[in-house]
Design a protein around this motif. Structure first.
Motif, PDB file in Angstrom:
ATOM      1  N   LEU A 171      22.481 -11.997   8.093  1.00  0.00           N
ATOM      2  CA  LEU A 171      23.761 -12.121   7.392  1.00  0.00           C
ATOM      3  C   LEU A 171      23.578 -11.853   5.908  1.00  0.00           C
ATOM      4  O   LEU A 171      24.376 -11.142   5.275  1.00  0.00           O
ATOM      5  CB  LEU A 171      24.327 -13.518   7.627  1.00  0.00           C
ATOM      6  N   GLY A 177      29.219  -2.695  27.344  1.00  0.00           N
ATOM      7  CA  GLY A 177      28.647  -2.858  28.680  1.00  0.00           C
ATOM      8  C   GLY A 177      28.078  -4.238  28.949  1.00  0.00           C
ATOM      9  O   GLY A 177      27.221  -4.389  29.811  1.00  0.00           O
ATOM     10  N   GLY A 178      28.528  -5.230  28.190  1.00  0.00           N
ATOM     11  CA  GLY A 178      28.086  -6.591  28.487  1.00  0.00           C
ATOM     12  C   GLY A 178      26.945  -7.033  27.603  1.00  0.00           C
ATOM     13  O   GLY A 178      26.300  -6.238  26.916  1.00  0.00           O
ATOM     14  N   ILE A 179      26.674  -8.318  27.632  1.00  0.00           N
ATOM     15  CA  ILE A 179      25.714  -8.930  26.715  1.00  0.00           C
ATOM     16  C   ILE A 179      24.308  -8.388  26.948  1.00  0.00           C
ATOM     17  O   ILE A 179      23.545  -8.200  25.999  1.00  0.00           O
ATOM     18  CB  ILE A 179      25.771 -10.480  26.829  1.00  0.00           C
ATOM     19  N   ASP A 180      23.964  -8.106  28.192  1.00  0.00           N
ATOM     20  CA  ASP A 180      22.608  -7.620  28.470  1.00  0.00           C
ATOM     21  C   ASP A 180      22.361  -6.262  27.820  1.00  0.00           C
ATOM     22  O   ASP A 180      21.313  -6.036  27.219  1.00  0.00           O
ATOM     23  CB  ASP A 180      22.371  -7.518  29.979  1.00  0.00           C
ATOM     24  N   ARG A 189      22.081  -6.575  24.052  1.00  0.00           N
ATOM     25  CA  ARG A 189      20.739  -7.042  23.657  1.00  0.00           C
ATOM     26  C   ARG A 189      19.713  -5.919  23.776  1.00  0.00           C
ATOM     27  O   ARG A 189      18.817  -5.798  22.940  1.00  0.00           O
ATOM     28  CB  ARG A 189      20.331  -8.230  24.534  1.00  0.00           C
ATOM     29  N   ASN A 228      20.343 -15.965   9.957  1.00  0.00           N
ATOM     30  CA  ASN A 228      20.758 -16.211   8.567  1.00  0.00           C
ATOM     31  C   ASN A 228      20.368 -15.056   7.658  1.00  0.00           C
ATOM     32  O   ASN A 228      21.150 -14.605   6.821  1.00  0.00           O
ATOM     33  CB  ASN A 228      20.102 -17.493   8.034  1.00  0.00           C
ATOM     34  N   TYR A 259      29.551 -14.691  18.335  1.00  0.00           N
ATOM     35  CA  TYR A 259      29.948 -14.370  19.707  1.00  0.00           C
ATOM     36  C   TYR A 259      31.331 -14.908  20.060  1.00  0.00           C
ATOM     37  O   TYR A 259      31.983 -14.447  20.975  1.00  0.00           O
ATOM     38  CB  TYR A 259      28.938 -14.964  20.693  1.00  0.00           C
ATOM     39  N   LYS A 282      33.712 -10.241  21.192  1.00  0.00           N
ATOM     40  CA  LYS A 282      33.812 -10.181  22.657  1.00  0.00           C
ATOM     41  C   LYS A 282      34.212  -8.789  23.105  1.00  0.00           C
ATOM     42  O   LYS A 282      33.641  -8.237  24.034  1.00  0.00           O
ATOM     43  CB  LYS A 282      34.826 -11.211  23.147  1.00  0.00           C
ATOM     44  N   ILE A 299      31.275  -6.408  22.634  1.00  0.00           N
ATOM     45  CA  ILE A 299      30.197  -6.601  23.611  1.00  0.00           C
ATOM     46  C   ILE A 299      30.623  -6.096  24.985  1.00  0.00           C
ATOM     47  O   ILE A 299      29.861  -5.419  25.680  1.00  0.00           O
ATOM     48  CB  ILE A 299      29.782  -8.088  23.641  1.00  0.00           C
ATOM     49  N   MET A 300      31.876  -6.399  25.350  1.00  0.00           N
ATOM     50  CA  MET A 300      32.347  -5.906  26.638  1.00  0.00           C
ATOM     51  C   MET A 300      32.419  -4.381  26.615  1.00  0.00           C
ATOM     52  O   MET A 300      32.107  -3.718  27.606  1.00  0.00           O
ATOM     53  CB  MET A 300      33.738  -6.470  26.957  1.00  0.00           C
ATOM     54  N   GLY A 301      32.816  -3.832  25.465  1.00  0.00           N
ATOM     55  CA  GLY A 301      32.911  -2.379  25.343  1.00  0.00           C
ATOM     56  C   GLY A 301      31.563  -1.686  25.466  1.00  0.00           C
ATOM     57  O   GLY A 301      31.460  -0.563  25.943  1.00  0.00           O
ATOM     58  N   LYS A 343      15.036 -18.123  15.251  1.00  0.00           N
ATOM     59  CA  LYS A 343      16.418 -17.722  15.498  1.00  0.00           C
ATOM     60  C   LYS A 343      17.278 -18.004  14.267  1.00  0.00           C
ATOM     61  O   LYS A 343      18.108 -17.173  13.861  1.00  0.00           O
ATOM     62  CB  LYS A 343      16.967 -18.473  16.707  1.00  0.00           C
TER      63      LYS A 343
END
Lengths: 498, 251
Positions: free
Chosen positions: B175, B53-56, B59, B172, B40, B46, B49-51, B167
């Protein structure tokens, strides 16, 4: 008969009333005359008087014959007078009885020197009130005599015209002398709908304030020895609010900041209880409260009593109020005084970790109390902190966060914050489930363990997480190396075969 | 007759091709939205994520893609089980002892100790490694992903520490899978000298007979031994998109 009596009484009352009106008009006229004549006296009156009076009273042979027949010296040493503590005063400031409106020098009115001195000692006390006298023990006797009805004579000890300035004492500027001529005495200002407000001023309060070098009209502009405008305020509060505008002339930055503050916003919405400058800073006794966290906290308490009580019991409040510890935050550390924001907004909430990090992310401060500065990092790199970071970035965009995300205060509390070490830790932990359940419906007693309490995973704390991370840290490079070797071998064999 | 297909063997049915590309799309959606969350702090994340529409919303996309992945994986397992149990398919994907010896033999071949690489059946040990790696990985990602999606529910049955552990596993392992796919799978289907510039078998469904000889000789022998001629220019295998796995009937 009865009716006749009533008639007579009515006439009497009428006469009484008309007399009252007559005296009232007379009083107003006299006051206006006094005011006009006062205003007519220029600023140069001290010099004017001095020239006129000293023309005679500066001569060596000047004497005065008292009514009882004795002679007394009436000569003033001009040089000594000008150098004295009272050198800036004009003659009439003390000898006001000697300046009748006709301009004629009055003839002797004093029986004896004692009577003369006693009379003038009362004039001294206009500018030198009890409070000042009490500062020096030597005056106890004077004050005692005074309360016993006698008139102590100041000139017994202090010479009248060559009075030396007191050590460390300050000479008042002429303007102050002018204003204090009235405002050192009990005076009050009346309002249309409210109780009167005392307007007598203790000069020493100003002289020990941060504004010691200012004159009266620097703040009370529009007022001077010529002007004393009559102003009408409905209530005392209206006057205080209007007066706070005076501060703007010098403190424009603070004034501008305050325009956007929550206090000013609720004030402009009509809540007159919202504080203005003088409510926090005082008026004549303005001190540098920024240096005194305890003073700040107590000022805020005036209105925010319940919050103050909570704060006083918190780990921060106890340290400040009981131990005098200045490392802990007082009110203004989180609610900056002049641009104080509404703490119930999302943007205020989103700045919380930043505010806490001011101290809890500062190694110098945190290490003094055995606190870890990792608390900030562990929050910011975990789910809630990362989410918060994006929510803050998203602010300027058109999309808004779905719901507020947990910040420091959601688990730790704000004003009532408790320590995380010692007996309070158990309370914090017990409250945690409830805090989690506010967003995570159905959170059980196990759930708070999902949060590693600001510790990085280690074998002792969260071994499962630690082992998983460690395993992948080894496994991923090994696996990748193997794959790359396989690829290289494959290409190499292919090339060789061709 | 005499078309390009004459030299080819049908390897994948349309169903499997569609399944592969759906899986690939969902995988990419998950990787993009997932790695952006894992990393993040990078500028690229960033911006992404902004592109989106945001983190929500990122997700939300990640979770919806996760649901699709669960569906695709479940139908793959079910299809595999049914196919094998109903004897429509041979259990070609089962890992056998031969896979390990094949791997050793290939290594020996790479170092020049033997003359020829291991001769494999329908799926080589490399392909089996990839398939099972992805399948078990997907199951692990789903399990840990669901724990992270419903942490309060998970903690009502499991200790709380399972959530940060999930998590750690989720991020991990994601990845790891991403690196394996982007290194190994992309090499094998694009950059490997045998297939360069592109292995088209997952697009057309056909594989050249030449490659069958080199890479899946046992399967080819089995096919030809079963009496279905795949010789070049003769008896083109019946075009039968309805059947699973291969163009040939295995029953």
């Amino acid at each position: 008969m009865e009716a006749g009596m009533k008639k007579e009484e009515k006439i009497k009352i009428k006469i009484k009333n008309s007399l009252k009106v007559f005296f009232a008009v007379l009083a107003v006229l006299l006051a206006a005359m006094a005011f006009l004549s006062g205003a007519a006296r220029g600023q140069e009156r001290a010099d004017e008087d001095g020239e006129k009076c000293l023309g005679c009273h500066g001569k060596r042979e000047m004497t005065k014959k008292l009514r009882e027949g004795r002679m007394t010296v009436a000569r003033i040493d001009e040089k000594a007078f000008r150098a004295s503590a009272h050198g800036f005063l004009s003659c009439r400031d003390c000898h006001e009885g000697l300046f009748p409106p006709g301009g004629r020098h009055p003839s002797s009115r004093f029986r004896s020197r004692e009577q003369f001195e006693a009379r003038y000692s009362r004039i001294c006390r206009r500018c030198h009130p009890d409070r000042q006298l009490r500062e020096k023990g030597v005056h106890n006797d004077v004050l005692e005599k005074e309360s016993g009805g006698q008139t102590p004579v100041c000139t017994d000890c202090h010479s009248a015209h060559s009075m030396k300035p007191a050590p460390r004492g300050r000479i008042l500027t002429a303007e102050e002398i002018y204003c204090m001529g009235c405002h050192s005495r009990p005076l009050s200002m009346t309002f249309k709908r409210d109780e009167a407000m005392p307007v007598d001023v203790d000069v020493r309060e100003i002289k020990s304030s941060v504004h010691s070098s200012l004159g009266c009209s620097d703040c009370h502009y529009g007022f001077s020895s010529q002007e004393h405008p009559v102003r009408n305020f409905k209530t005392r509060r209206d006057y205080v609010i209007a007066s706070s505008d005076n501060c703007r002339r010098c403190h424009f930055d603070k004034y501008a900041q305050n325009l956007e503050s929550t206090h000013n916003i609720i004030l402009s919405k009509g809540n007159l209880k919202a504080p203005v400058c003088s409510d926090c800073h005082g008026s004549h006794a303005t001190a540098r409260i920024a240096r005194e966290k305890t003073v700040i906290a107590r000022r805020c308490r005036g209105c925010h009593t319940a919050v103050y009580e909570k704060y006083a019991r918190s780990v921060h409040g106890r340290a400040l109020l009981e131990e005098g510890n200045l490392d802990v935050p007082a009110c203004t550390d989180c609610h900056p005084a002049h641009n104080i924001k509404d703490p119930f907004t999302l943007s205020y909430r989103e700045r919380t970790p930043e505010m806490c990090a001011n101290c809890h992310g500062n190694k110098a401060i945190a290490s003094r109390y055995g606190l870890s500065v990792d608390v900030v990092k562990t929050y910011l790199t975990d789910f809630h902190g990362v989410t918060l970071g994006f929510y803050r970035d998203q602010k300027g965009e058109s999309y808004r966060p779905g719901r507020p995300i947990a910040v420091c205060t959601d688990c730790h509390g704000s004003h009532e914050i408790k320590g995380t070490l010692g007996p309070d830790a158990a309370v914090l932990k017990a409250n945690l489930v409830r805090a989690c359940a506010r967003c995570h419906a159905g959170a059980t007693a196990n759930f708070p363990d999902a949060w590693l309490s600001h510790y990085g995973p280690s074998l002792r704390n969260a071994p499962l997480v630690f082992i998983v991370n460690l395993a992948y840290r080894i496994f991923i490079p090994v696996m990748l190396t193997g794959l790359f070797l396989q690829i290289l071998l494959h290409i190499w064999r292919y090339a060789v075969n061709r | 007759m005499g078309t390009a297909k004459s030299f080819s063997v049908r390897r994948f049915s349309y169903r499997r091709i569609i399944e592969h590309w759906l899986y690939a799309a969902v995988f990419m959606a998950l990787v993009i939205t997932g790695l952006a969350q894992k990393f993040y702090f990078l500028d690229a994340s960033k911006r992404l994520i902004m592109g989106l529409g945001g983190i929500d919303s990122v997700r939300l996309i990640h979770r919806l893609a996760g649901v699709l992945l669960i569906y695709l994986t479940a139908q793959n397992i079910l299809a595999g089980l049914c196919g094998v149990m109903l004897k429509k398919w041979k259990p070609n994907m089962i890992i056998r002892k031969k896979d390990f010896t094949d791997a050793v033999e290939d290594l020996r071949y790479y170092f020049g100790a033997t003359e020829a690489p291991a001769s494999c059946g329908r799926y080589s040990y490399k392909q089996k490694f990839e398939y099972w790696g992805i399948l078990t990985g997907a199951v692990l990602m789903m399990a840990t992903g669901l724990v992270l999606w419903f942490p309060a529910f998970a903690a009502s049955y499991l200790p709380g520490e399972v959530i940060p552990a999930a998590k750690a596993l989720h991020s991990n392992h994601a990845l790891l899978i991403f690196l394996i796919i982007s290194v190994w799978h992309i090499y094998n289907s694009i950059f490997s000298p045998e297939v360069f510039p592109l292995d088209t078998s997952m697009i057309t469904g056909y594989i050249s007979r030449k490659r069958m000889v080199e890479e899946h000789p046992l399967e080819l022998a089995e096919m030809e031994g079963a009496g279905e001629s795949v010789h070049a220019g003769k008896n083109v295998p019946p075009f039968n998109p309805g059947s699973d796995e291969t163009g040939m009937k295995t029953s």
